[in-house]
Design an enzyme around this catalytic site. Structure first.
Site, PDB file in Angstrom:
ATOM      1  CE  LYS A   1      -3.791  -0.531   2.406  1.00  0.00           C
ATOM      2  NZ  LYS A   1      -4.406  -0.783   3.728  1.00  0.00           N
TER       3      LYS A   1
ATOM      4  NE  ARG B   1      -5.339   3.404   3.896  1.00  0.00           N
ATOM      5  CZ  ARG B   1      -5.389   3.652   2.579  1.00  0.00           C
ATOM      6  NH1 ARG B   1      -4.776   4.719   2.065  1.00  0.00           N
ATOM      7  NH2 ARG B   1      -6.015   2.813   1.784  1.00  0.00           N
TER       8      ARG B   1
ATOM      9  N   GLY C   1      -8.295  -7.236   4.469  1.00  0.00           N
ATOM     10  CA  GLY C   1      -9.137  -7.288   5.661  1.00  0.00           C
ATOM     11  C   GLY C   1      -8.502  -7.993   6.850  1.00  0.00           C
TER      12      GLY C   1
ATOM     13  CG  MET D   1      -2.807  -7.283   9.338  1.00  0.00           C
ATOM     14  SD  MET D   1      -1.118  -7.052   8.872  1.00  0.00           S
ATOM     15  CE  MET D   1      -1.287  -6.478   7.221  1.00  0.00           C
TER      16      MET D   1
ATOM     17  NE  ARG E   1      -5.415  -4.890  -3.872  1.00  0.00           N
ATOM     18  CZ  ARG E   1      -6.071  -5.033  -2.753  1.00  0.00           C
ATOM     19  NH1 ARG E   1      -5.447  -4.982  -1.607  1.00  0.00           N
ATOM     20  NH2 ARG E   1      -7.369  -5.220  -2.745  1.00  0.00           N
TER      21      ARG E   1
ATOM     22  CG  HIS F   1      -5.597 -45.989  -3.738  1.00  0.00           C
ATOM     23  ND1 HIS F   1      -6.671 -46.163  -4.583  1.00  0.00           N
ATOM     24  CD2 HIS F   1      -4.516 -46.463  -4.397  1.00  0.00           C
ATOM     25  CE1 HIS F   1      -6.255 -46.749  -5.695  1.00  0.00           C
ATOM     26  NE2 HIS F   1      -4.949 -46.936  -5.602  1.00  0.00           N
TER      27      HIS F   1
ATOM     28  CB  SER G   1      13.869 -42.232 -14.392  1.00  0.00           C
ATOM     29  OG  SER G   1      12.661 -41.581 -14.098  1.00  0.00           O
TER      30      SER G   1
ATOM     31  CB  CYS H   1       8.933 -40.940 -13.297  1.00  0.00           C
ATOM     32  SG  CYS H   1       9.911 -42.152 -12.413  1.00  0.00           S
TER      33      CYS H   1
ATOM     34  CE1 TYR I   1      11.845 -38.548 -18.150  1.00  0.00           C
ATOM     35  CE2 TYR I   1      13.935 -38.623 -19.328  1.00  0.00           C
ATOM     36  CZ  TYR I   1      12.990 -39.229 -18.513  1.00  0.00           C
ATOM     37  OH  TYR I   1      13.186 -40.508 -18.067  1.00  0.00           O
TER      38      TYR I   1
HETATM   39  P1  ADP Z   1      -7.834  -2.227   3.708  1.00  0.00           P
HETATM   40  O1  ADP Z   1      -6.407  -2.593   3.442  1.00  0.00           O
HETATM   41  O2  ADP Z   1      -8.539  -3.192   4.576  1.00  0.00           O
HETATM   42  O3  ADP Z   1      -8.549  -1.887   2.435  1.00  0.00           O
HETATM   43  P2  ADP Z   1      -7.424   0.560   4.098  1.00  0.00           P
HETATM   44  O4  ADP Z   1      -6.235   1.008   4.842  1.00  0.00           O
HETATM   45  O5  ADP Z   1      -7.335   0.646   2.629  1.00  0.00           O
HETATM   46  O6  ADP Z   1      -7.792  -0.892   4.579  1.00  0.00           O
HETATM   47  O7  ADP Z   1      -8.620   1.464   4.636  1.00  0.00           O
HETATM   48  C1  ADP Z   1      -9.954   1.084   4.851  1.00  0.00           C
HETATM   49  C2  ADP Z   1     -10.902   2.056   4.157  1.00  0.00           C
HETATM   50  O8  ADP Z   1     -10.690   3.380   4.591  1.00  0.00           O
HETATM   51  C3  ADP Z   1     -10.687   2.055   2.653  1.00  0.00           C
HETATM   52  O9  ADP Z   1     -11.923   2.123   2.020  1.00  0.00           O
HETATM   53  C4  ADP Z   1      -9.923   3.319   2.428  1.00  0.00           C
HETATM   54  O10 ADP Z   1     -10.166   3.842   1.151  1.00  0.00           O
HETATM   55  C5  ADP Z   1     -10.445   4.252   3.511  1.00  0.00           C
HETATM   56  N1  ADP Z   1      -9.419   5.223   3.873  1.00  0.00           N
HETATM   57  C6  ADP Z   1      -8.184   4.952   4.304  1.00  0.00           C
HETATM   58  N2  ADP Z   1      -7.480   6.072   4.492  1.00  0.00           N
HETATM   59  C7  ADP Z   1      -8.312   7.101   4.205  1.00  0.00           C
HETATM   60  C8  ADP Z   1      -8.152   8.523   4.188  1.00  0.00           C
HETATM   61  N3  ADP Z   1      -6.994   9.086   4.524  1.00  0.00           N
HETATM   62  N4  ADP Z   1      -9.196   9.249   3.820  1.00  0.00           N
HETATM   63  C9  ADP Z   1     -10.352   8.658   3.478  1.00  0.00           C
HETATM   64  N5  ADP Z   1     -10.579   7.345   3.468  1.00  0.00           N
HETATM   65  C10 ADP Z   1      -9.556   6.562   3.814  1.00  0.00           C
HETATM   66 MG    MG Z   2      -7.825  -0.749   1.092  1.00  0.00          MG
END
Ligand code: ADP
Ligand code: MG
Ligand code: MG
Length: 902
Positions: free
Chosen positions: A29, A98, A107, A109, A343, A459, A786, A854, A874
């Site tokens: 990220k 974040r 989702g 962390m 990403r 098996h 082999s 093999c 091979y």
């Molecule tokens: P995840 O990796 O679980 O997607 P994110 O870190 O991307 O978590 O954040 C969760 C939500 O919060 C995402 O929808 C993201 O776009 C939003 N978000 C994160 N940072 C900001 C910010 N600075 N301003 C507005 N929305 C944010």
């Molecule tokens: Mg995100």
């Protein structure tokens, strides 16, 4: 500000300092936020705390030295840039905190939004938003909720309940109906929940909020769900997460604001176009949480044309830049578009191929890169048929998805019945408690296999995977009664001929027929879909990438096939020979009686007679295979399993004898068998009288097989085809064993072959560690090696596959003793080292020595890369894995050998 930061302890990077290559340090990220910033896209300013800081924190339980100061420095710069101070009572800067690891862990962390709000700055925020009290209090209650839950482990439901309560009091179901006063009340309720669970007041000090949130993100790396996810996805446990501190932008400021996600292509099919969801007047987490219904992204064009056009432009630029499918998170704050994440997007197997093909067409990548972007696991997935589950079907049982795919057919309970019905053109599902080698023909004839016992390594499971046949194993709700030809499940009784459907991916079992779609990719491999003349983006992409892989690979790909039919299929799949033709199935079925005669023979004449009767049967088997493989090498392994495997089990015989004696019947033959079985009993059959040892102990056995092979080759060659037999001696550990077998074989071959022009090679398996360690000596007597990596793995580790996978592998995986079963993917350090030694020393002794492998590893993507590196000639794998091995061998070649065009 950079003055006190040296390279060693730089823990914080401004977005302007990073780039997309720094994923190890900044996480995915953070690296991509930096990349977008440097591309000039509108990213809210911020900075990233490195994974190194996280690792240091997790190792010591405290923030590493210098981190606090560096955060202060970067925060001050951010405040300066934004013209606001974090949590300022009059005009607050707010940030999100974040998580973001090297590999995306959706989702898994934590993220905390709106950090910097407190009882005073909430008023300032409202003023900042033009007196929008509702917005300010909504943001504040979100902070307490997220902070409470993720930083202080307050149970999330408590906040949910309070929110529901507020809505109920208001007589509404919709968050948006709560006004500023309602939300102010909710903030009080949230604070009470917070205090009750943590024993302290919600922290008002902005920097304390920030530090606690950062710490919570660090710690979320080791949250249970994150640990589980990593194990499943094979993500290393020691990478740590980065932390991104990002200036907040607000999608919840009214109808002219909103938030959404977008893909630059359809991640399901790969089709070009814009895919995404948008939610007006909301903060990002609402989209993911599914609290309100989103609208398709296309709607945004109507709602806010300017932002929409801009978004499309940014997406096009990102694709162009990343040269791949991107996914994006964005927020619109009062008509201003902000990019919050991008990403390279996850995609289905089909989309991976289609997109790689499109990107080549668009000139964004070359074919080497396209090959690099797909993999064998994806190809394997595309080769299975699928259920069309457009209607709702209720499963009646659920077992283990042992071999993927989807199959429907009439239930049969015996191998023989499966063969019969299949011959009449019926689709059948073979249902057994568990399968054994005698069921092989039935398994081949069936569309799918369902067992009530056994796991992923039973098996049934192993053989089915090898054949690419759908299998559900261990469906223990099913009670199978073979003699009565029926099974019962959940109050239903299913009798022979009733139709069931099984899904080998999910393990689900359905009554009746669920419609199945065949795999287009298999149809293409089998030659029934012409990629040049059909409008099917997937098939065209697969064709193109496979053709490229074939052009690049150094490894040849052969197949393991015991029958003409298997051989023919594998050849259509691109097999360039047979690397392992097992001969033991030629001793099963109605030939058992001959084998019994052989085993029970008391005189040389009896034994010779039994062998003489087996000879023409074996010869016919070989003829069929040589004809199918016209022009290609066929490696035939002389008989390998212990002979008692061909006799009935001891208990069964004992009972038969007892019953017959009771009735006063003549039991001479049964008694003899029973005595033989007792005599031949072994404590460790895997390490017993088998392989080359049989050939040295039972006069004439190997000779018969060698003769059958040579005669078949001569017959086929005289009929105009080219037979290229390679005789392989199993389980050799010492060169003397091989020399003895070879001397006898050469005599027979010379006698049979005469002037027919047939050439027969003689080589050995390398599957006993001693053979690998004395490969230089063994190569003196072998024209090829082999590697039998199944046995080699068993003997190198000293455990038997059948016994251990279910018994303790889970614990070894948990402890990280291995990351994956060494039977699935070759253990490079141990077993792989034996392979390396044998390859080197074998070639040193005999430069023209042919080297192959093999065994199941031949079709495993990682192992194929290893065999490429070691320089084998091979790999050989089951027919269904042949395309996978071709693809991976091509990938190995472009990845390890490099290429000028990349
Ligand atoms: P995840 O990796 O679980 O997607 P994110 O870190 O991307 O978590 O954040 C969760 C939500 O919060 C995402 O929808 C993201 O776009 C939003 N978000 C994160 N940072 C900001 C910010 N600075 N301003 C507005 N929305 C944010
Ligand atoms: Mg995100
Ligand atoms: Mg073996």
């Amino acid at each position: 500000m950079a003055a006190q930061e040296t390279v060693d302890n730089k823990y914080v990077y401004d977005f302007a300092e990073g780039n997309k290559e720094l994923k190890d340090l900044l996480g995915g990220k953070g690296a991509n936020l930096a990349e977008m910033t440097n591309l000039g896209l509108p990213v809210p300013p911020g900075f990233t705390i490195t994974t190194e800081a996280c690792k240091a924190y997790l190792a010591t339980g405290a923030e590493p030295e210098g981190l606090a100061e560096q955060i202060a420095t970067h925060l001050a710069a951010l405040e300066q840039e934004m013209g606001r101070r974090l949590g300022d009572p009059d005009d607050p800067l707010l940030v999100s905190v974040r998580s973001g690891a090297k590999f995306s862990m959706p989702g898994m962390m934590e993220t905390v939004l709106n950090v910097g709000l407190n009882d005073r700055s909430v008023v300032g925020l409202s003023a900042q938003a033009g007196g929008n009290d509702r917005f300010a209090w909504d943001s504040y209650r979100r902070l307490i909720q997220m902070f409470g839950k993720t930083v202080c482990e307050v149970p999330g439901e408590e906040f949910e309940h309070a929110l529901d309560e507020a809505k109920r009091a208001k007589g509404t179901q919709n968050d948006l109906d709560l006004d500023a006063d309602d939300l102010r009340g909710l903030v009080d309720a949230y604070k009470n929940i917070f205090a009750k669970h943590t024993g302290r007041e919600f922290p008002q000090e902005p920097r304390e909020q920030l530090d606690l949130a950062i710490r919570a993100v660090f710690e979320s790396w080791n949250a249970e769900r994150a640990v589980l996810y990593r194990r499943q996805e094979r993500i290393p446990a020691d990478l740590g997460t980065a932390v991104n501190v990002v200036t907040m932008v607000f999608g919840n400021l009214g109808a002219d604001s909103g938030t959404g996600v977008a893909f630059t292509r359809d991640p399901g099919s790969g089709a070009q176009g814009i895919y995404g969801d948008y939610l007006a007047n909301a903060q990002g987490e609402d989209v993911v949480a599914g609290i309100r219904n989103t609208v398709p992204l296309q709607e945004l064009e109507r709602l806010d044309k300017k932002s929409y056009d801009e978004l499309l432009d940014f997406m096009a630029r990102l694709e162009e830049h990343y040269k791949d499918l991107c996914d994006i998170e964005f927020t619109i704050e009062r008509g201003k578009l902000w990019m919050l994440q991008t990403r390279v997007g996850k995609r289905t197997a089909a989309a991976a191929f289609v997109i790689a093909g499109q990107l080549v067409d668009e000139g964004l990548i070359d074919l080497d890169e396209a090959l690099h972007r797909v993999n064998g696991a994806q190809l394997a997935q595309l080769m299975f048929p699928r259920f069309r589950l457009d209607h709702e079907f209720e499963p009646v049982a659920r077992g283990i998805g042992a071999s993927p795919g989807a199959a429907s057919g009439k239930v049969v309970f015996t191998s023989a019945r499966a063969v019969e019905l299949a011959a009449e053109g019926e689709a059948v599902i073979l249902v057994r408690r568990e399968t054994n080698p005698d069921d092989l023909n039935g398994m081949i004839a069936a569309q799918g296999i369902l067992t009530s016992r056994g796991g992923k390594t039973s098996h049934a499971a192993v053989v089915a995977r090898g054949m690419g046949k759908t299998c559900v194993s261990g469906a223990d709700e099913i009670d199978v009664n073979v003699p009565a030809k029926r099974f019962t499940v959940a109050g239903h009784t299913v009798t022979e001929g009733d139709v069931v459907s099984i899904d080998g991916t999910t393990g689900k079992v359905y009554l009746g027929e669920v419609p199945v779609m065949p795999s287009e990719v298999v149809q293409y491999f089998e030659g029934s879909l012409d990629p040049e003349h059909i409008d099917n983006a997937l098939v065209r992409a697969v064709h193109r990438i496979m053709t490229h892989a074939d052009g690049k690979r150094r490894l040849a790909v052969r197949t393991n096939a015991d029958t003409g039919a298997d051989a023919a299929r594998a050849r259509r799949f691109g097999a360039e020979g047979i690397g392992l033709c097992r001969t033991e199935h030629m001793f099963l079925g109605d030939r058992r009686e001959l084998v019994e005669k052989l085993i029970l023979a008391r005189t040389d004449d009896d034994r010779d007679a039994a062998l003489a009767a087996l000879l023409p049967l074996q010869r016919a088997d070989f003829e069929e295979i040589f004809r199918e493989m016209d022009g290609l090498p066929v490696t035939v392994r002389l008989i390998d399993p212990p002979l008692h495997e061909f006799l009935p089990p001891l208990e069964q015989l004992a009972v038969n004898v007892a019953v017959a004696q009771e009735r006063g019947e003549d039991v001479a033959k049964e008694e003899a068998l029973l005595a033989a079985v007792r005599r031949m009993h072994e404590e460790n059959p895997m390490l017993g009288l088998r392989g080359v040892r049989l050939g040295l102990v039972i006069p004439g056995l190997f000779a018969m097989q060698v003769r059958a092979i040579a005669e078949a080759a001569v017959t086929v060659t005289r009929a105009g085809a080219v037979a290229r037999p390679e005789i392989m001696v199993p389980l050799v550990g010492a060169v003397q064993e091989l020399e003895t077998v070879r001397a006898e074989a050469e005599k027979i071959i010379a006698e049979v072959v005469g002037d027919s022009g047939v050439e027969v090679l003689i080589g050995t398996m390398i599957e006993v560690p001693r053979a690998a360690l004395t490969a230089g000596q063994i190569a003196e007597a072998a024209q090829f090696f082999s590697f039998g990596t199944n046995d080699l793995t068993q003997m190198a580790w000293g455990f038997s596959r059948d016994d251990v996978e279910g018994a303790f592998f889970w614990r070894y995986l948990e402890l990280g003793i291995f990351g994956i079963s060494p039977f699935e993917s070759i253990d490079r350090d141990g077993v792989g080292r034996l392979v390396r030694i044998a390859a080197q020393e074998g070639r040193a002794a005999r430069p023209e020595l042919k080297l192959g492998v093999c065994g199941e590893h031949g079709g495993d993507p990682d192992s194929v890369h290893f065999f490429h590196e070691v320089g084998l000639d091979y790999v050989s794998c089951s027919p269904f894995r042949v395309p996978v091995a071709r693809l991976e061998a091509g990938r190995a070649a472009v990845e390890t050998d490099g290429s000028d065009s990349r």
